[in-house]
Design a protein around this motif. Structure first.
Motif, short mmCIF file in Angstrom:
data_model
loop_
_atom_site.label_atom_id
_atom_site.label_comp_id
_atom_site.label_asym_id
_atom_site.label_seq_id
_atom_site.Cartn_x
_atom_site.Cartn_y
_atom_site.Cartn_z
N PHE A 1 0.85 -1.19 0.00
CA PHE A 1 0.00 0.00 0.00
C PHE A 1 0.89 1.24 0.00
CE2 PHE A 1 0.90 -1.24 4.32
CZ PHE A 1 1.15 -0.05 4.98
N ASP A 2 0.30 2.39 -0.33
CA ASP A 2 1.09 3.62 -0.42
C ASP A 2 0.85 4.59 0.73
OD1 ASP A 2 -1.37 4.74 -0.92
OD2 ASP A 2 -1.00 5.12 -3.05
N ARG A 3 0.32 4.11 1.82
CA ARG A 3 0.10 4.86 3.06
C ARG A 3 -1.07 5.85 3.00
NH1 ARG A 3 6.27 5.11 4.04
NH2 ARG A 3 6.58 3.52 5.62
N SER A 4 -1.82 5.84 1.94
CA SER A 4 -3.04 6.64 1.91
C SER A 4 -4.17 5.80 2.50
CB SER A 4 -3.38 7.05 0.49
OG SER A 4 -3.81 5.94 -0.28
N PRO A 5 -5.21 6.43 3.09
CA PRO A 5 -6.32 5.65 3.66
C PRO A 5 -6.98 4.72 2.64
CG PRO A 5 -6.40 7.91 4.44
CD PRO A 5 -5.34 7.87 3.38
N ALA A 6 -7.17 5.22 1.43
CA ALA A 6 -7.82 4.40 0.41
C ALA A 6 -6.98 3.19 0.04
CB ALA A 6 -8.11 5.23 -0.84
N SER A 7 -5.68 3.41 -0.11
CA SER A 7 -4.78 2.32 -0.48
C SER A 7 -4.70 1.28 0.63
CB SER A 7 -3.39 2.87 -0.79
OG SER A 7 -2.49 1.83 -1.13
N LEU A 8 -4.67 1.73 1.86
CA LEU A 8 -4.60 0.81 3.00
C LEU A 8 -5.88 -0.03 3.07
CD1 LEU A 8 -3.04 -0.15 5.47
CD2 LEU A 8 -4.07 1.74 6.76
N THR A 9 -7.01 0.60 2.88
CA THR A 9 -8.29 -0.12 2.90
C THR A 9 -8.35 -1.18 1.81
OG1 THR A 9 -9.44 1.82 3.79
CG2 THR A 9 -10.79 0.14 2.70
N THR A 10 -7.89 -0.80 0.61
CA THR A 10 -7.88 -1.74 -0.51
C THR A 10 -6.96 -2.93 -0.23
OG1 THR A 10 -8.38 0.02 -2.10
CG2 THR A 10 -7.39 -2.00 -2.97
N ALA A 11 -5.77 -2.64 0.33
CA ALA A 11 -4.81 -3.71 0.63
C ALA A 11 -5.39 -4.72 1.62
CB ALA A 11 -3.52 -3.11 1.17
N ILE A 12 -6.11 -4.23 2.61
CA ILE A 12 -6.70 -5.12 3.61
C ILE A 12 -7.77 -6.00 2.97
CG2 ILE A 12 -8.12 -5.18 5.70
CD1 ILE A 12 -6.57 -2.65 6.60
N LYS A 13 -8.56 -5.44 2.09
CA LYS A 13 -9.57 -6.23 1.38
C LYS A 13 -8.93 -7.31 0.53
CE LYS A 13 -13.13 -2.62 1.13
NZ LYS A 13 -13.89 -1.72 0.23
N ARG A 14 -7.77 -7.01 -0.05
CA ARG A 14 -7.08 -7.95 -0.93
C ARG A 14 -6.35 -9.06 -0.18
NH1 ARG A 14 -4.49 -3.71 -5.41
NH2 ARG A 14 -6.45 -3.34 -6.54
N LEU A 15 -6.31 -8.96 1.14
CA LEU A 15 -5.68 -10.04 1.92
C LEU A 15 -6.45 -11.35 1.75
CD1 LEU A 15 -4.79 -8.20 5.27
CD2 LEU A 15 -3.17 -9.09 3.56
N GLY A 16 -7.71 -11.24 1.37
CA GLY A 16 -8.50 -12.46 1.14
C GLY A 16 -9.29 -12.88 2.35
N ASP A 17 -9.62 -14.15 2.40
CA ASP A 17 -10.44 -14.70 3.47
C ASP A 17 -9.88 -14.33 4.84
OD1 ASP A 17 -11.95 -16.18 5.22
OD2 ASP A 17 -11.35 -18.13 4.42
N PRO A 18 -10.63 -13.56 5.64
CA PRO A 18 -10.11 -13.14 6.96
C PRO A 18 -9.83 -14.30 7.90
CG PRO A 18 -12.45 -12.63 6.74
CD PRO A 18 -11.98 -13.05 5.38
N LYS A 19 -10.38 -15.48 7.59
CA LYS A 19 -10.11 -16.66 8.41
C LYS A 19 -9.00 -17.52 7.80
CE LYS A 19 -14.72 -17.08 10.48
NZ LYS A 19 -15.15 -15.73 10.10
N PRO B 1 -8.18 -1.24 13.13
CA PRO B 1 -9.65 -1.25 13.14
C PRO B 1 -10.24 -1.78 11.82
CG PRO B 1 -8.81 0.83 13.98
CD PRO B 1 -7.65 0.11 13.37
N LEU B 2 -9.57 -1.48 10.72
CA LEU B 2 -10.04 -1.96 9.42
C LEU B 2 -9.91 -3.48 9.32
CD1 LEU B 2 -8.48 0.80 7.13
CD2 LEU B 2 -10.83 0.65 7.97
N VAL B 3 -8.83 -4.00 9.89
CA VAL B 3 -8.62 -5.45 9.89
C VAL B 3 -9.72 -6.13 10.69
CG1 VAL B 3 -7.08 -7.30 10.68
CG2 VAL B 3 -6.12 -5.27 9.55
N ARG B 4 -10.02 -5.60 11.86
CA ARG B 4 -11.07 -6.19 12.69
C ARG B 4 -12.44 -6.05 12.01
NH1 ARG B 4 -7.48 -8.97 14.43
NH2 ARG B 4 -6.37 -8.47 16.35
N LYS B 5 -12.67 -4.94 11.36
CA LYS B 5 -13.93 -4.72 10.67
C LYS B 5 -14.12 -5.72 9.53
CE LYS B 5 -16.66 -1.06 8.48
NZ LYS B 5 -16.69 0.37 8.05
N SER B 6 -12.99 -6.17 8.96
CA SER B 6 -13.07 -7.14 7.86
C SER B 6 -13.48 -8.52 8.34
CB SER B 6 -11.72 -7.23 7.14
OG SER B 6 -10.77 -7.96 7.92
N GLY B 7 -13.46 -8.73 9.65
CA GLY B 7 -13.82 -10.03 10.21
C GLY B 7 -12.64 -10.86 10.66
N SER B 8 -11.43 -10.32 10.51
CA SER B 8 -10.23 -11.08 10.90
C SER B 8 -9.98 -10.96 12.40
CB SER B 8 -9.01 -10.55 10.15
OG SER B 8 -7.82 -11.16 10.63
#
Length: 396
Positions: free
Chosen positions: A222-240, A259-266
């Motif tokens: 990610f490039d340290r912008s909020p949008a980029s960070l959010t996208t990178a977390i979504k691209r991690l895949g299955d939170p489990k 907080p975004l990681v926890r919100k994703s369900g991980s």
């Protein structure tokens, strides 16, 4: 000039080395003879050259000349001055009468600062701080066969007489991945920033996973912008799909990502690098509670910071310990270094390593500082050590 007037003889060398060891012990014990009882002024400048520290009374030609290259003006002046202050402290605290220390400002041009330092007879350079400045001075120092112990963490500038004392991600990633695997967390994911640090952390994680038998199931940049960070977390895949997540960036980014990681369900265990060690707000965040990160011990650093605050009236930057430890190294080696001669380069290859505020360290064959690290756990209101650092390299 008689040899006895130039350098302490072998009978004194062990005493000088012991003095440095006792200095570190006194830091830990809070020795009253070393800790100022109130705010004090920085050592007064010499009459001939500003920035030169003269704690002893040995004549000029009986001291090893060491230059410290840091930014003393401009936007990085705060951290540069903190490193310079720490370097002065180390020289005074260690009683390093055989070393003459002079500060040079890299903000006006690192190459110019190095040229001035070499023209004034310095045979060892401590610093600079920034990797671009290290690159700028490298050929200048090499032409004069003067080694550089730099404060950068960019391993690409190491080698050919350049030694790095800065904290690099490789060892902290290896330490935290190994610790996680030992505790049954073998499916790993990572968030890494674009750039040099991120690439180093990515490579270190892949190697650490291979060495420990862990599996990296996803790694996103990610490039340290909020949008980029959010996208990178979504691209991690299955939170489990992963049970531990390395956030290989500073504490501020970790606070934004968690907080975004926890919100994703991980529910994955959050892991961090040495960069988290400088962010006090982590312990105030509920979402960061239970996270682990690897870094140098803060035991001696806390004692050092107290002394620094008493002497200069304010707290030091965390990286100031590099200035302190580099001068301790120079003082230790000065026992085997005759003034006016080239620095004894072979001493930097001492496999037994050196001791400092940040614990034991030694330089590997690439000129990069290896360190012993501890694993820390973040809890509400504080950070605790869950895996102490080894006492030395023989314990690894």
């Amino acid at each position: 000039m008689a040899e006895a007037l130039v350098k302490p003889q072998p009978a004194m060398r062990a005493t000088m080395k012991r003095a440095v060891s006792l200095l570190l012990a006194a830091l830990l014990a809070g020795c009253s003879t070393m800790v100022p009882k109130g705010p004090q002024q920085a050592p007064p400048p010499p009459t001939k050259q500003p920035g030169t520290t003269q704690p002893g009374r040995l004549p000029e030609d009986q001291r090893d000349r060491v230059a410290v290259l840091v930014p003393l003006s401009g936007p990085e002046a705060g951290i540069g001055q903190s490193i310079a202050n720490a370097a002065n402290m180390a020289l005074i605290d260690s009683g390093g009468q055989g070393v003459r220390l002079t500060m040079y400002d890299t903000a006006t041009g690192a190459a110019m600062a190095a040229q001035k330092a070499l023209s004034e007879g310095n045979k060892l350079i401590l610093g600079p701080l920034l990797s671009d400045d290290v690159r700028a001075i490298a050929p200048i120092a090499a032409a004069q066969h003067v080694p550089v112990v730099a404060f950068s963490n960019d391993v690409s500038v190491a080698g050919s007489g350049i030694y790095l004392l800065g904290f690099t991600p490789t060892e902290s990633v290896d330490r935290i991945v190994s610790y996680a695997k030992e505790r049954g967390l073998g499916r790993l994911a990572a968030l890494v920033p674009n750039g040099v640090y991120g690439r180093r952390a990515s490579n270190a994680m892949l190697r650490a996973a291979e060495n420990t038998g862990a599996t990296v199931v996803s790694m996103q940049s990610f490039d340290r912008s909020p949008a980029s960070l959010t996208t990178a977390i979504k691209r991690l895949g299955d939170p489990k799909g992963y049970d531990a997540l390395l956030i290989a960036d500073n504490g501020r980014i970790a606070l934004a990502a968690a907080p975004l990681v926890r919100k994703s369900g991980s529910a994955a265990k959050l892991l961090g690098t040495e960069l988290w060690n400088t962010e006090p707000q982590l312990a105030a965040s509920k979402v960061m509670s239970g996270a682990w990160f690897a870094a140098v011990s803060d035991g001696l650093y806390s004692q050092f910071a107290g002394k620094y605050r008493a002497r200069f009236g304010k707290g030091p930057y965390r990286l100031s310990s590099l200035g302190y430890d580099s001068v301790l190294l120079a003082v230790r080696i000065s026992a085997d270094w005759r003034p006016g001669t080239d620095f004894p380069l072979d001493r930097l290859a001492d496999k037994g390593g050196f001791s400092g505020v940040d614990g034991a360290f030694r330089f590997d064959r690439d000129g990069i500082a290896e360190r012993v690290l501890e694993v820390k756990q973040i809890g509400m209101g504080g950070v605790t050590v869950v895996s102490p650092a080894p006492q030395g390299f023989g314990d690894q």
